[in-house]
Design a protein around this motif. Structure first.
Motif, mmCIF file in Angstrom:
data_model
loop_
_atom_site.group_PDB
_atom_site.id
_atom_site.type_symbol
_atom_site.label_atom_id
_atom_site.label_comp_id
_atom_site.label_asym_id
_atom_site.label_seq_id
_atom_site.Cartn_x
_atom_site.Cartn_y
_atom_site.Cartn_z
ATOM 1 N N SER A 135 0.832 -1.223 0.096
ATOM 2 C CA SER A 135 -0.171 -0.025 0.156
ATOM 3 C C SER A 135 0.755 1.191 -0.054
ATOM 4 N N TYR A 136 2.006 0.969 0.552
ATOM 5 C CA TYR A 136 3.059 2.241 0.603
ATOM 6 C C TYR A 136 3.491 2.700 -1.028
ATOM 7 N N PHE A 137 3.222 1.819 -1.873
ATOM 8 C CA PHE A 137 3.839 2.122 -3.200
ATOM 9 C C PHE A 137 2.521 2.308 -4.086
ATOM 10 N N TYR A 163 4.661 11.296 0.702
ATOM 11 C CA TYR A 163 5.541 10.941 1.591
ATOM 12 C C TYR A 163 5.344 9.289 2.071
ATOM 13 N N THR A 164 4.897 8.401 0.963
ATOM 14 C CA THR A 164 4.341 7.236 1.563
ATOM 15 C C THR A 164 5.676 5.995 1.119
ATOM 16 N N ALA A 165 6.054 6.096 -0.170
ATOM 17 C CA ALA A 165 6.701 5.101 -0.638
ATOM 18 C C ALA A 165 8.191 5.514 -0.131
ATOM 19 N N SER A 171 8.248 0.961 5.362
ATOM 20 C CA SER A 171 8.666 1.096 3.799
ATOM 21 C C SER A 171 10.015 1.302 3.680
ATOM 22 N N PRO A 172 11.311 0.562 4.061
ATOM 23 C CA PRO A 172 12.711 0.741 4.292
ATOM 24 C C PRO A 172 13.123 0.423 2.969
#
Length: 572
Positions: A135-137, A163-165, A171-172
């Motif tokens: 979901s971060y991408f 500022y998610t991905a 999300s490292p």
């Protein structure tokens, strides 16, 4: 070294200056002992949605930016936070460009570059990979390494909150060289890489024993020469919350204990021993009961059990009726659960999105009042008739539910109380508890993980990194449902699919105005709550403890609690 420390050092005599400098040497403070009673099963957060894996891996793997203890985004591997004002974010909000800090090395001594960031995106979005943090991408159309120290991310549509991905502990960035042969379906097979990731963080894995102990040592290539202050870390997993708390607050055996989900009077008594301090912070954590929208019947087999079918052919035989789900919620006394299980570290809640404050809806507050009689009437309306033994029956099926959670004294107390309340309605409830290390593990072969959801309802806490809920609320999209084709990874644990809800997530991803974003977030929360997709119980603070001899801890429930472990030090 911070400006404050430089000021203090400058004000003391030369001898004191020398002593302080010696204390600040990397590894000068020896060993740090940490206990997480939920033991990590991997050091790869992309293969597990469990908080314990995210926390453990954050000592080794880093994102472009993190969230500090006040919820602010702070650069980590990036030079600064890109914005429209500094031209890091394009005026049309369709690109964000990150400038990476020069000279950063992976723990194996090789250069960290933008290519590693691009690879991480490809790794998490590879077909059949089952990335737990997909979901971060969401909305990323492309990532490119403009040069070794410049990463450009392009979005499908304007991205008001970009500022998610690659931001936050979930999300490292992983090393391309180490993981390039672990794409897609091969990802869970790369045991050596998943247990011993090469990172840019302050520590390096020396030995990983799944569901047991991790030993780490200071990263010799860490970018700050005087950090970390500890040379080694013993990260112990397993046991229970009470014994973890005792090992810090009473015996002093450990320096830090995480997630102290313990009855409030017990925790207060332990803290009175004087060896340590309880620390807590409210952010977005909610203890909740999830409704399974698919059929978990063991007779269906592993490819159909708890598997969402797009044609609607595998609905839950009982919980597909919203009246049943609502009745189960109405029977619960949330204030009493809070008093018994959390005290000052919890608040009764009716929302899955309780914070930040501007996102908190007031439309569902009726759940704070228990209504057994109202719940009975709903079940009557739904056609569930009390049988001779008091258990309701409809079309020959008993109103019987399997209710699972992790092994924890507070959670087992909650199960017992809720079972009693549901019994008053005529619901038969079987209780099951599973070791937290297994329940929150990411093993796709295990039948006992919360992702598999081989029960009717299950209970645990979840939250999200940072202060913007866009990626979090997108977790209930139809395309994020776990199943065999995704290695049982995916954030939509409920198997809930509502095209109208999906449309709201898309709308939020295109909305820039903060007030409008808040209203959309509330609307999504209200859809979930009023469809009784899950039943929020407690708005929990992150609650942990550290010894009186451990300094530098800045309790953080917006990101990993270990977000600033490089600054932790021994207080003499």
């Amino acid at each position: 070294m911070t400006p404050l420390r430089r000021l203090l050092v400058a004000s003391v005599a030369c001898a004191a200056l020398t002593a302080t400098a010696a204390q600040a040497q990397r590894g000068a403070d020896g060993q740090l002992n940490i206990i997480y009673w939920q033991a990590p099963s991997t050091m790869n957060p992309f293969l597990s949605g469990g908080t314990k894996e995210v926390e453990a891996s954050s000592m080794v793997l880093e994102p472009l930016a993190s969230y500090d203890n006040d919820g602010n985004i702070v650069p980590r591997l990036a030079v600064q936070l890109p914005t429209v004002e500094n031209r890091g974010v394009s005026p049309d909000l369709k690109t964000i460009t990150w400038d990476l800090k020069p000279g950063i090395k992976w723990s194996d001594g090789t250069d960290f570059t933008a290519e590693d960031a691009v690879f991480t995106w490809k790794y998490c979005t590879a077909p059949d990979g089952g990335c737990a943090q997909a979901s971060y991408f969401e909305g990323v159309a492309n990532m490119e390494a403009v040069d070794a120290l410049t990463l450009k991310i392009t979005f499908d549509e304007p991205k008001p909150f970009p500022y998610t991905a690659l931001v936050g502990a979930e999300s490292p960035i992983i090393q391309k060289k180490q993981f390039e042969n672990c794409m897609g379906a091969k990802a869970p097979e790369c045991t050596a890489q998943n247990f011993n990731p090469i990172g840019t963080g302050p520590f390096v894995v020396k030995e990983f024993r799944a569901n047991d102990v991790i030993t780490l040592e200071a990263n010799p290539n860490y970018r700050e020469a005087d950090k970390p202050r500890f040379q080694t870390v013993l990260f112990k997993g397993g046991g229970d919350a009470a014994s973890a708390a005792r090992s810090v607050l009473e015996t002093g055996e450990f320096d830090y204990a995480w997630n102290l989900q313990i009855e409030p009077e017990v925790l207060t008594r332990m803290e009175a021993a004087g060896k340590g301090k309880v620390v807590s912070a409210f952010a977005t954590s909610v203890e909740r009961i999830l409704m399974n929208f698919t059929n978990p019947d063991p007779a269906l087999g592993p490819d159909d059990r708890s598997v969402y079918k797009a044609d609607g052919s595998n609905p839950h035989p009982i919980l597909n009726d919203v009246r049943v789900r609502k009745a189960l919620s109405m029977a619960i006394d949330r204030p009493l659960l809070t008093e018994i299980g959390y005290g000052r570290t919890g608040r009764p809640v009716c929302n899955v999105l309780p914070g930040p404050e501007q996102y908190a809806s007031t439309a569902n507050d009726g759940c704070l009042v228990q209504d057994i009689e109202g719940a009975k009437k709903l079940l009557d309306e739904a056609g569930w008739v009390p049988g001779a033994d008091g258990v309701r029956v409809k079309d020959g099926r008993r109103l019987s539910l399997l209710y699972q959670t992790s092994t924890n004294s507070v959670r087992q107390s909650f199960q017992s109380l809720i079972k009693q309340w549901w019994a008053e309605l005529g619901v038969e409830t079987e209780l099951r508890n599973i070791s937290a290390s297994v329940f929150f593990g990411g093993d796709p072969a295990s039948p006992d993980t919360f992702q598999k959801f081989y029960s009717d309802v299950e209970m645990y806490t979840n939250n999200f990194s940072g202060v913007d809920p866009e990626a979090y609320m997108a977790q209930w999209r139809c395309d994020d449902i776990p199943g065999p084709s995704t290695q049982w990874q995916g954030s939509n644990i409920n198997r809930y699919c509502n095209p109208e809800y999906d449309a709201l997530t898309v709308q939020m991803s295109k909305t820039a105005d903060l007030n409008e974003r808040a209203e959309l977030a509330k609307k999504m929360n209200d859809v979930l709550m009023q469809d009784y997709v899950l039943l929020p119980l407690i708005y929990r603070s992150g609650t942990s403890a550290h010894s009186n001899t451990l300094g530098g801890v800045r309790m953080n429930d917006w990101d990993s609690e270990l977000w600033n472990i490089a600054d932790w030090h021994r207080v003499k």
